[in-house]
Motif scaffolding. Structure first.
Motif, mmCIF file in Angstrom:
data_model
loop_
_atom_site.group_PDB
_atom_site.id
_atom_site.type_symbol
_atom_site.label_atom_id
_atom_site.label_comp_id
_atom_site.label_asym_id
_atom_site.label_seq_id
_atom_site.Cartn_x
_atom_site.Cartn_y
_atom_site.Cartn_z
ATOM 1 N N PRO A 103 0.803 -1.223 0.000
ATOM 2 C CA PRO A 103 0.000 0.000 0.000
ATOM 3 C C PRO A 103 0.835 1.273 0.000
ATOM 4 N N HIS A 104 0.459 2.189 -0.868
ATOM 5 C CA HIS A 104 0.877 3.580 -0.732
ATOM 6 C C HIS A 104 -0.362 4.436 -0.459
ATOM 7 N N ILE A 105 -1.525 3.793 -0.485
ATOM 8 C CA ILE A 105 -2.791 4.433 -0.133
ATOM 9 C C ILE A 105 -2.775 4.741 1.363
ATOM 10 N N LYS A 106 -3.542 5.767 1.770
ATOM 11 C CA LYS A 106 -3.714 6.088 3.189
ATOM 12 C C LYS A 106 -5.200 6.271 3.448
ATOM 13 N N THR A 107 -5.745 5.510 4.393
ATOM 14 C CA THR A 107 -7.170 5.579 4.707
ATOM 15 C C THR A 107 -7.368 5.540 6.222
ATOM 16 N N TYR A 108 -8.450 6.178 6.661
ATOM 17 C CA TYR A 108 -8.819 6.182 8.077
ATOM 18 C C TYR A 108 -10.330 6.013 8.133
ATOM 19 N N MET A 109 -10.818 5.271 9.136
ATOM 20 C CA MET A 109 -12.255 5.000 9.191
ATOM 21 C C MET A 109 -12.661 4.577 10.595
ATOM 22 N N ARG A 110 -13.956 4.552 10.822
ATOM 23 C CA ARG A 110 -14.555 4.049 12.073
ATOM 24 C C ARG A 110 -15.517 2.942 11.697
ATOM 25 N N ALA A 111 -15.280 1.738 12.214
ATOM 26 C CA ALA A 111 -16.049 0.560 11.812
ATOM 27 C C ALA A 111 -16.862 0.005 12.977
ATOM 28 N N SER A 112 -17.929 -0.710 12.635
ATOM 29 C CA SER A 112 -18.737 -1.391 13.649
ATOM 30 C C SER A 112 -17.937 -2.539 14.252
ATOM 31 N N PRO A 113 -18.335 -3.038 15.428
ATOM 32 C CA PRO A 113 -17.574 -4.130 16.064
ATOM 33 C C PRO A 113 -17.454 -5.380 15.197
ATOM 34 N N ASP A 114 -18.446 -5.624 14.331
ATOM 35 C CA ASP A 114 -18.362 -6.788 13.443
ATOM 36 C C ASP A 114 -17.784 -6.434 12.074
ATOM 37 N N PHE A 115 -17.359 -5.203 11.909
ATOM 38 C CA PHE A 115 -16.682 -4.716 10.695
ATOM 39 C C PHE A 115 -17.552 -4.821 9.434
ATOM 40 N N THR A 116 -18.860 -4.747 9.615
ATOM 41 C CA THR A 116 -19.757 -4.800 8.453
ATOM 42 C C THR A 116 -20.286 -3.421 8.070
ATOM 43 N N ARG A 117 -20.053 -2.414 8.920
ATOM 44 C CA ARG A 117 -20.548 -1.067 8.643
ATOM 45 C C ARG A 117 -19.483 -0.042 9.003
ATOM 46 N N LEU A 118 -19.583 1.120 8.356
ATOM 47 C CA LEU A 118 -18.663 2.210 8.635
ATOM 48 C C LEU A 118 -19.437 3.444 9.079
ATOM 49 N N ALA A 119 -18.902 4.147 10.072
ATOM 50 C CA ALA A 119 -19.483 5.426 10.493
ATOM 51 C C ALA A 119 -18.966 6.563 9.624
ATOM 52 N N TRP A 120 -17.769 6.396 9.040
ATOM 53 C CA TRP A 120 -17.186 7.355 8.108
ATOM 54 C C TRP A 120 -15.936 6.744 7.497
ATOM 55 N N PHE A 121 -15.451 7.358 6.409
ATOM 56 C CA PHE A 121 -14.267 6.856 5.707
ATOM 57 C C PHE A 121 -13.523 8.047 5.109
ATOM 58 N N LEU A 122 -12.193 8.042 5.224
ATOM 59 C CA LEU A 122 -11.359 9.114 4.682
ATOM 60 C C LEU A 122 -10.239 8.514 3.849
ATOM 61 N N VAL A 123 -10.066 9.003 2.634
ATOM 62 C CA VAL A 123 -8.879 8.682 1.834
ATOM 63 C C VAL A 123 -8.096 9.976 1.686
ATOM 64 N N THR A 124 -6.769 9.911 1.893
ATOM 65 C CA THR A 124 -5.992 11.132 2.041
ATOM 66 C C THR A 124 -4.531 10.880 1.701
#
Length: 611
Positions: A497-518
């Protein structure tokens, strides 16, 4: 191997505190305007586009391009050091590196004395000297590749031939094409030649913001009919590096330059963005790739591609063409922060276009010290403000982990409280206006030595992962957060990876509260750090990314798509790596670029010997 002054590279910065004097704090917040509703737009019809493959031989010019780590990788690929398995050499290696870890603490780091005295698992006393190794040419016979017989074969003429993804895609988030993978794993992905294709518009002029450039290669990526159209390069190079950049462009009179002001030490111009002006309108690409061949070849990169923004009718008001996310206002504010005459005509052009279709929020960093309301304009405090205003509290949010994924790491302090688990964690855990301050798990994804060794590029992939021994040995506490780079669902586990991402995921990792690519790696230089009893924030670098929040897409949360790039019509968010994350095992170590790895060969039969 020398452990002297380490060259700053690709936002892996030394963030040690500097005197507060220098760039003055800024306090003149821009005015905020009302927003018009979304309106549907028509996109150009997409048809297959053929893009010719690149030559396999790395151009000699690449040896002088980019950071010290990248230059080492280029030299390694042109003149690799072969792994030798003779008993005498193996015995010597075993004696020098009894546990195979390849890096250790330095006895000269007095400020980390309390950390050094603790048990550090399988780290040896010191990094080993380079083993005796034989220099060989690339043409030598290679071992069988674990990635299949096509791995070493030049990509076929039709490799880049594909149907351009539908531009009405929900999220407009794409990965790059990767050679050496099965064609199905490039479905819906983009190469730079796809982006610049006439299918996306009849290009008139463009601006390329980036950290690292190979000008001759970049020019070749433009279609022949656009190849001599004006290009403005926005860069942060100084002195010798600037002279080399200007020298590269001498054969191309249509290429002009704009030097970004870097007034704070250890800052970089790390933003990666294209502004494309067409006869039909205007488009923005915000991405993670440098403008060099290596970044578009066998690495995982990400990008957000805007819709085609049409020109506004003559006589439109100054507030016309704004989006519900205020993207137009924020993009103009970001460009104005350069204080560059070369960008004035582009600022005017953007004002004349309708950006109302945009559903993402701009998250930028620009160098400076900021106070008052301006503290929330840039860096992680900008992200915190957006999450506060545009997300909602979630029941049980203390169990929703934060996931950070990056390709470089700066100096974060002697313990986690200095920055990571303090101000940065507070930003990453913000959900709406809840007064609850949750303390969820934090998973940091960064390739291990084994990830790099078994990658498509082998050890040279580590040239784009410039985490230095000098920084790593001062923050061993950080390594307990580390998780492996795994992307089996996208077929990209072996494309580092040279990609950079940040996110907030549900405990079962099936949903995201938000996602950032930067473009922002895990560093204070990129994200900013509080000063003067939290009354001022200091940012060193230019960075840029886009934030996806469910409310902008009329959703409560983003469903995660388990196989995102094989079904382009999916409503799931295309997370580019496997969830849940896989924690490092006791044997795993983070990749450190400036120490040798000689215990096992990579996928090309070579070892890694910095020199």
């Amino acid at each position: 191997m020398s452990h002297g002054k380490w060259t700053i590279s690709d936002s892996d910065d030394d963030d040690e505190a500097l005197p507060s004097s220098g760039t003055p704090a800024v306090s003149n917040p821009s005015s905020r305007q009302s927003v018009p509703p979304l309106r549907p737009k028509l996109e150009p019809v997409t048809i297959p586009v053929e893009v010719k493959p690149e030559p396999v031989n790395t151009p000699v010019s690449s040896l002088a391009i980019g950071s010290e780590a990248r230059q080492l990788a280029a030299k390694n690929q042109l003149n690799p050091v072969k792994y030798e398995s003779s008993p005498s050499l193996a015995g010597k290696r075993k004696k020098e590196v009894s546990d195979g870890s390849g890096w250790a603490l330095s006895d000269s780091d007095d400020d980390d004395g309390d950390v050094k005295r603790k048990s550090v698992g399988n780290l040896p006393k010191k990094a080993p000297p380079s083993p005796k190794a034989k220099k060989v040419k690339v043409e030598n016979e290679r071992p069988p590749s674990p990635h299949g017989r096509l791995y070493y074969i030049d990509e076929p003429e039709d490799f880049f031939e594909s149907s351009v993804p539908h531009l009405n895609d929900t999220f407009r988030f794409y990965l790059n094409k990767v050679t050496g993978l099965d064609r199905k794993y490039n479905t819906g992905a983009l190469h730079i030649r796809d982006i610049l294709s006439p299918l996306f518009g009849t290009l008139k002029e463009s601006v390329q913001f980036n950290y690292c450039f190979d000008i001759p290669w970049m020019v070749q990526q433009y279609p022949s009919e656009f190849r001599d159209h004006p290009v403005l390069i926005v860069h942060g190079d100084k002195r010798e590096a600037k002279a080399r950049l200007l020298q590269q462009a001498k054969p191309f009179p249509h290429v002009r330059f704009c030097q970004a002001k870097l007034d704070i030490a250890f800052g970089t111009h790390h933003t990666k963005m294209m502004l494309l002006w067409y006869e039909e309108g205007f488009r923005v690409i915000i991405m993670t790739s440098n403008l060099i061949r290596a970044d578009w070849y066998q690495k995982t990169q990400g990008m957000w591609m805007s819709p085609l923004f049409p020109r506004l009718p003559e006589g439109s008001s100054a507030s016309a063409g704004e989006s519900p996310t205020f993207f137009k206002r924020d993009l103009l504010e970001y460009l104005a922060s350069y204080r560059a005459p070369e960008l004035e005509e582009w600022i005017q052009r953007i004002k004349e276009h309708d950006l109302s279709e945009t559903r993402v929020y701009l998250v930028g960093s620009t160098p400076g010290r900021y106070v008052g309301p301006d503290m929330e304009r840039w860096g992680h405090l900008r992200l915190r403000k957006l999450l506060y205003d545009h997300t909602d509290p979630i029941p049980g949010e203390e169990k929703w982990p934060v996931i950070g994924q990056f390709s470089s790491i700066g100096s974060l302090g002697l313990d986690k409280t200095k920055w990571l688990a303090g101000e940065f964690q507070r930003t990453m855990t913000t959900l709406g206006k809840s007064s609850h301050r949750s303390d969820p798990p934090i998973h940091l994804l960064y390739p291990s030595v084994e990830d790099v060794r078994t990658s498509l590029e082998g050890y040279p992939a580590g040239g784009s992962l410039p985490y230095s021994i000098q920084t790593a040995q001062k923050q061993l506490w950080l390594h307990s957060y580390f998780h492996r780079w795994k992307a089996n669902a996208t077929g990209r586990s072996h494309a580092m990876p040279h990609i950079k991402t940040y996110m907030r995921a549900s405990p079962d990792f099936t949903r995201l509260a938000w996602f950032l690519v930067t473009s922002s790696n895990l560093s204070k230089a990129a994200w900013g750090a509080l000063e003067k009893n939290n009354t001022q924030v200091m940012v060193r670098s230019y960075e840029l990314g886009v934030l996806f929040v469910p409310s902008a897409f009329n959703m409560e949360s983003f469903p995660v798509h388990n196989n995102p790039f094989l079904v382009s019509s999916s409503s799931g968010f295309p997370v580019p790596f496997d969830l849940p994350p896989t924690r490092y095992s006791p044997k795993d170590q983070p990749w450190i670029w400036n120490i040798p790895y000689s215990q096992a060969p990579d996928t090309h039969g070579n070892i890694w010997v910095p020199s």
